[in-house]
Design a protein around this motif. Sequence first.
Motif, PDB file in Angstrom:
ATOM      1  N   MET A  27     -35.008   8.735  -4.767  1.00  0.00           N
ATOM      2  CA  MET A  27     -33.488   8.258  -4.757  1.00  0.00           C
ATOM      3  C   MET A  27     -32.930   8.349  -3.503  1.00  0.00           C
ATOM      4  N   SER A  28     -33.316   9.330  -2.451  1.00  0.00           N
ATOM      5  CA  SER A  28     -32.827   9.371  -1.008  1.00  0.00           C
ATOM      6  C   SER A  28     -32.945   8.269  -0.438  1.00  0.00           C
ATOM      7  N   LEU A  31     -30.649   5.354  -1.991  1.00  0.00           N
ATOM      8  CA  LEU A  31     -29.330   5.412  -1.529  1.00  0.00           C
ATOM      9  C   LEU A  31     -28.953   4.842  -0.068  1.00  0.00           C
ATOM     10  N   SER A  35     -26.414   1.598  -0.242  1.00  0.00           N
ATOM     11  CA  SER A  35     -25.238   1.922   0.447  1.00  0.00           C
ATOM     12  C   SER A  35     -24.965   0.854   1.706  1.00  0.00           C
ATOM     13  N   ASN A  51     -22.298  11.038   3.331  1.00  0.00           N
ATOM     14  CA  ASN A  51     -23.550  11.016   2.104  1.00  0.00           C
ATOM     15  C   ASN A  51     -23.030  10.353   0.727  1.00  0.00           C
ATOM     16  N   PRO A  52     -23.621   9.386   0.714  1.00  0.00           N
ATOM     17  CA  PRO A  52     -23.174   8.505  -0.437  1.00  0.00           C
ATOM     18  C   PRO A  52     -23.950   9.225  -1.884  1.00  0.00           C
ATOM     19  N   LEU A  54     -24.945   8.316  -5.744  1.00  0.00           N
ATOM     20  CA  LEU A  54     -25.040   7.623  -6.993  1.00  0.00           C
ATOM     21  C   LEU A  54     -25.278   8.325  -8.488  1.00  0.00           C
ATOM     22  N   ILE A  65     -31.324  13.533  -5.581  1.00  0.00           N
ATOM     23  CA  ILE A  65     -32.095  12.665  -4.383  1.00  0.00           C
ATOM     24  C   ILE A  65     -33.576  12.685  -4.143  1.00  0.00           C
ATOM     25  N   LEU A  82     -21.705   3.986  -7.103  1.00  0.00           N
ATOM     26  CA  LEU A  82     -21.750   4.530  -5.925  1.00  0.00           C
ATOM     27  C   LEU A  82     -20.389   4.888  -5.327  1.00  0.00           C
TER      28      LEU A  82
END
Length: 83
Positions: A27-28, A31, A35, A51-52, A54, A65, A82
């Motif tokens: 996930m990191s 993202l 984004s 730092n978005p 989700l 993440i 998001l």
Amino acid sequence: MNKVLVEIFLPAANRSFDVYLPLESKMSEVLVLVSTLLSDLSDGKYKAMGNPVLCDTSSGIIFNINMAVAELGIQNGSKLMLI
């Protein structure tokens, strides 16, 4: 198939976008890609910085993440947000 089609709601633009996510990616990594993509697609209403986050739209659960997309239970038709 190694990708899932999800709907990502972007509150900053008040719009939703359909996006393919790779199941094996953490996930990191996702993202960063998402984004940046949504920053471009939102005509400047969303800026990819900081730092978005989700999360799942219906439950509000923030995704870890450090886990892969498949491990998080994200599947075709999942609705994400998001922030």
